[in-house]
Design a protein around this motif. Sequence first.
Motif, PDB file in Angstrom:
ATOM      1  N   MET A   1      14.363  -1.514 -10.734  1.00 18.86           N
ATOM      2  CA  MET A   1      15.100  -0.308 -10.403  1.00 18.86           C
ATOM      3  C   MET A   1      14.463   0.378  -9.201  1.00 18.86           C
ATOM      4  N   GLN A   2      15.266   1.084  -8.435  1.00 16.28           N
ATOM      5  CA  GLN A   2      14.756   1.781  -7.268  1.00 16.28           C
ATOM      6  C   GLN A   2      14.258   3.177  -7.654  1.00 16.28           C
ATOM      7  N   ILE A   3      13.112   3.543  -7.086  1.00 14.04           N
ATOM      8  CA  ILE A   3      12.533   4.853  -7.343  1.00 14.04           C
ATOM      9  C   ILE A   3      12.058   5.445  -6.015  1.00 14.04           C
ATOM     10  N   ALA A   4      11.783   6.745  -6.020  1.00 10.94           N
ATOM     11  CA  ALA A   4      11.105   7.387  -4.903  1.00 10.94           C
ATOM     12  C   ALA A   4       9.644   7.561  -5.288  1.00 10.94           C
ATOM     13  N   ALA A   5       8.743   7.207  -4.389  1.00 13.13           N
ATOM     14  CA  ALA A   5       7.316   7.317  -4.673  1.00 13.13           C
ATOM     15  C   ALA A   5       6.563   7.708  -3.410  1.00 13.13           C
ATOM     16  N   ALA A   6       5.399   8.328  -3.598  1.00 18.18           N
ATOM     17  CA  ALA A   6       4.560   8.757  -2.478  1.00 18.18           C
ATOM     18  C   ALA A   6       3.556   7.656  -2.165  1.00 18.18           C
ATOM     19  N   VAL A   7       3.695   7.052  -1.005  1.00 15.69           N
ATOM     20  CA  VAL A   7       2.891   5.895  -0.612  1.00 15.69           C
ATOM     21  C   VAL A   7       1.812   6.317   0.378  1.00 15.69           C
ATOM     22  N   VAL A   8       0.601   5.803   0.168  1.00 14.52           N
ATOM     23  CA  VAL A   8      -0.476   5.926   1.153  1.00 14.52           C
ATOM     24  C   VAL A   8      -0.639   4.557   1.795  1.00 14.52           C
ATOM     25  N   ASN A   9      -0.400   4.468   3.086  1.00 16.23           N
ATOM     26  CA  ASN A   9      -0.358   3.169   3.744  1.00 16.23           C
ATOM     27  C   ASN A   9      -1.713   2.665   4.207  1.00 16.23           C
ATOM     28  N   GLU A  10      -2.677   3.554   4.405  1.00 17.25           N
ATOM     29  CA  GLU A  10      -4.024   3.147   4.783  1.00 17.25           C
ATOM     30  C   GLU A  10      -4.995   4.259   4.400  1.00 17.25           C
ATOM     31  N   LYS A  11      -6.274   3.958   4.484  1.00 20.68           N
ATOM     32  CA  LYS A  11      -7.302   4.895   4.045  1.00 20.68           C
ATOM     33  C   LYS A  11      -7.130   6.261   4.705  1.00 20.68           C
ATOM     34  N   SER A  12      -7.086   7.300   3.863  1.00 20.17           N
ATOM     35  CA  SER A  12      -7.008   8.706   4.274  1.00 20.17           C
ATOM     36  C   SER A  12      -5.720   9.058   5.010  1.00 20.17           C
ATOM     37  N   ALA A  13      -4.716   8.193   4.938  1.00 16.95           N
ATOM     38  CA  ALA A  13      -3.425   8.492   5.560  1.00 16.95           C
ATOM     39  C   ALA A  13      -2.654   9.485   4.698  1.00 16.95           C
ATOM     40  N   PRO A  14      -1.681  10.181   5.281  1.00 20.61           N
ATOM     41  CA  PRO A  14      -0.877  11.108   4.481  1.00 20.61           C
ATOM     42  C   PRO A  14       0.007  10.365   3.490  1.00 20.61           C
ATOM     43  N   PHE A  15       0.459  11.086   2.463  1.00 20.65           N
ATOM     44  CA  PHE A  15       1.446  10.551   1.531  1.00 20.65           C
ATOM     45  C   PHE A  15       2.799  10.502   2.229  1.00 20.65           C
ATOM     46  N   HIS A  45      -9.462  10.967  -3.988  1.00 23.55           N
ATOM     47  CA  HIS A  45     -10.535   9.995  -3.771  1.00 23.55           C
ATOM     48  C   HIS A  45      -9.953   8.594  -3.600  1.00 23.55           C
ATOM     49  N   GLY A  46      -8.922   8.275  -4.374  1.00 25.69           N
ATOM     50  CA  GLY A  46      -8.258   6.990  -4.196  1.00 25.69           C
ATOM     51  C   GLY A  46      -7.644   6.869  -2.812  1.00 25.69           C
ATOM     52  N   ARG A  47      -6.942   7.912  -2.413  1.00 25.64           N
ATOM     53  CA  ARG A  47      -6.344   7.946  -1.072  1.00 25.64           C
ATOM     54  C   ARG A  47      -7.394   7.707   0.007  1.00 25.64           C
ATOM     55  N   ASP A  48      -8.590   8.266  -0.208  1.00 26.96           N
ATOM     56  CA  ASP A  48      -9.624   8.238   0.815  1.00 26.96           C
ATOM     57  C   ASP A  48     -10.587   7.064   0.674  1.00 26.96           C
ATOM     58  N   ALA A  57      -0.592   1.990  -1.269  1.00 30.20           N
ATOM     59  CA  ALA A  57      -0.810   2.310  -2.678  1.00 30.20           C
ATOM     60  C   ALA A  57      -0.069   3.573  -3.072  1.00 30.20           C
ATOM     61  N   VAL A  58       0.199   3.663  -4.371  1.00 28.79           N
ATOM     62  CA  VAL A  58       0.781   4.856  -4.978  1.00 28.79           C
ATOM     63  C   VAL A  58      -0.201   5.350  -6.037  1.00 28.79           C
ATOM     64  N   TYR A  59      -0.540   6.635  -5.972  1.00 25.51           N
ATOM     65  CA  TYR A  59      -1.514   7.205  -6.895  1.00 25.51           C
ATOM     66  C   TYR A  59      -0.810   8.115  -7.915  1.00 25.51           C
ATOM     67  N   GLY A  60      -1.591   8.938  -8.592  1.00 24.13           N
ATOM     68  CA  GLY A  60      -1.058   9.801  -9.639  1.00 24.13           C
ATOM     69  C   GLY A  60      -1.455   9.284 -11.007  1.00 24.13           C
ATOM     70  N   ASP A 126      10.739  -4.120   0.025  1.00 23.17           N
ATOM     71  CA  ASP A 126      11.320  -5.266   0.751  1.00 23.17           C
ATOM     72  C   ASP A 126      10.621  -6.564   0.379  1.00 23.17           C
ATOM     73  N   GLY A 127      10.295  -6.710  -0.903  1.00 20.58           N
ATOM     74  CA  GLY A 127       9.684  -7.934  -1.404  1.00 20.58           C
ATOM     75  C   GLY A 127       8.176  -7.997  -1.263  1.00 20.58           C
ATOM     76  N   ALA A 128       7.564  -7.060  -0.516  1.00 24.11           N
ATOM     77  CA  ALA A 128       6.113  -7.046  -0.352  1.00 24.11           C
ATOM     78  C   ALA A 128       5.481  -6.112  -1.375  1.00 24.11           C
ATOM     79  N   PRO A 129       4.308  -6.472  -1.919  1.00 20.28           N
ATOM     80  CA  PRO A 129       3.702  -5.632  -2.961  1.00 20.28           C
ATOM     81  C   PRO A 129       3.246  -4.277  -2.434  1.00 20.28           C
ATOM     82  N   VAL A 130       3.454  -3.263  -3.248  1.00 21.94           N
ATOM     83  CA  VAL A 130       2.846  -1.953  -3.038  1.00 21.94           C
ATOM     84  C   VAL A 130       1.921  -1.739  -4.229  1.00 21.94           C
ATOM     85  N   TYR A 131       0.657  -1.542  -3.970  1.00 20.63           N
ATOM     86  CA  TYR A 131      -0.318  -1.481  -5.053  1.00 20.63           C
ATOM     87  C   TYR A 131      -0.215  -0.141  -5.770  1.00 20.63           C
ATOM     88  N   SER A 132      -0.078  -0.251  -7.069  1.00 23.19           N
ATOM     89  CA  SER A 132       0.116   0.953  -7.878  1.00 23.19           C
ATOM     90  C   SER A 132      -0.712   0.795  -9.140  1.00 23.19           C
TER      91      SER A 132
END
Length: 367
Positions: A1-15, A45-48, A57-60, A126-132
């Motif tokens: 199913m499709q969801i909306a999530a806050a993704v951090v694409n690299e270390k210390s990047a914004p959500f 800390h995970g984001r950073d 990655a998606v945190y929370g 798009d078929g690529a993993p997002v680490y959660s």
Amino acid sequence: MQIAAAVVNEKSAPFVIDTLELTAPRPDELVVRVVASGMCQTDLHGRDGYFASPYPAVYGHEGAGVVHAVGAAVRDFAPGDHVVMSYPWCGDCANCRAEHTNHCLAGRKLKMGGTRYDGSTLLSKDGAPVYSAFFQQSSFGTFALTQARWAVKVRKDAPLEQFGPLACSGQTGAGAVLNVMRPHPGDSLAIFGVGAVGLSAVMAAKIAGCDPIVAVDVHEHRLALAQELGATCTIDYKSYPDVVATIRNLTGSGVRYAADTSAVPAVLRQAIESLMPGGSCVLLGSAPKGTDASFEMPFLQQGRSVRGVVQGDSVPKEFIPKLVDLVVAGKFPIERMIKFYDFADINLAAQESSSGKTIKPVLRMPI
């Protein structure tokens, strides 16, 4: 199913809020529609990059919501149940078998590995993993997936959007007092750092009848709230840098119990040095790997003890419902430290949390 999530694409990047694909639940899993999620320093800390977790990655990990779907083997939950998602544990290691699930030997991998224990991912783009699977939930999204054994059913006649923080900061601070220290009425307690964890400890100390309850911080608004929630004495670190001497002047011999939520080595040492002979200090804060702290060994020889506490040594399915009952009874007014943010304002919430302006940010998910 499709969801909306806050993704951090690299270390210390914004959500960045993005549309992702959530995998279907396995037989022992739940899909939860997230109503609200607390934001904790551990998420930042995970984001950073504190935990060397993979990106994107998606945190929370303080999610509260309504069960949307259950796996075929789930018997204790049904769609519509109100739940808090708590910390994961393997169930097989020596500590889990001894019912010390908060010290699960696989806990770090389950919390910070970015995948299920078997390496499979929960989210993709798009078929690529997002680490959660952060704490096996990643609740910074409109829906989350978790195992049934890590979810806690809570009463429906209570404000669900307030309960996400009970999954971590609430049960960490309150559990440190009620499950670990177990003070008697009249026992003295000093709490170094009265953010969400420290204020939870203050409220629990009041419930336990501690006296005095000393709150130490650098933020005036936190100290003011700590006093309203039960602290009998407050110390502004900026005005009284010799905290140990100040506490000894207040108590005569030091405190029976102390808690450090800062994870700053110098502060931890002050918490330890504020103890009376036979006193106990607990470390509740999260420090980066490699952080060292020192203390004087003869000082500990007078019966003082120091230990770390994770998740308040709680059994979430037992402890979180007790905290909910205390909230409803007005004895654990967690709402006093919460500031709600729309999900779209997640970066503002992170900024105001890091600056100390907001004590406990809680993200409301769009309906």
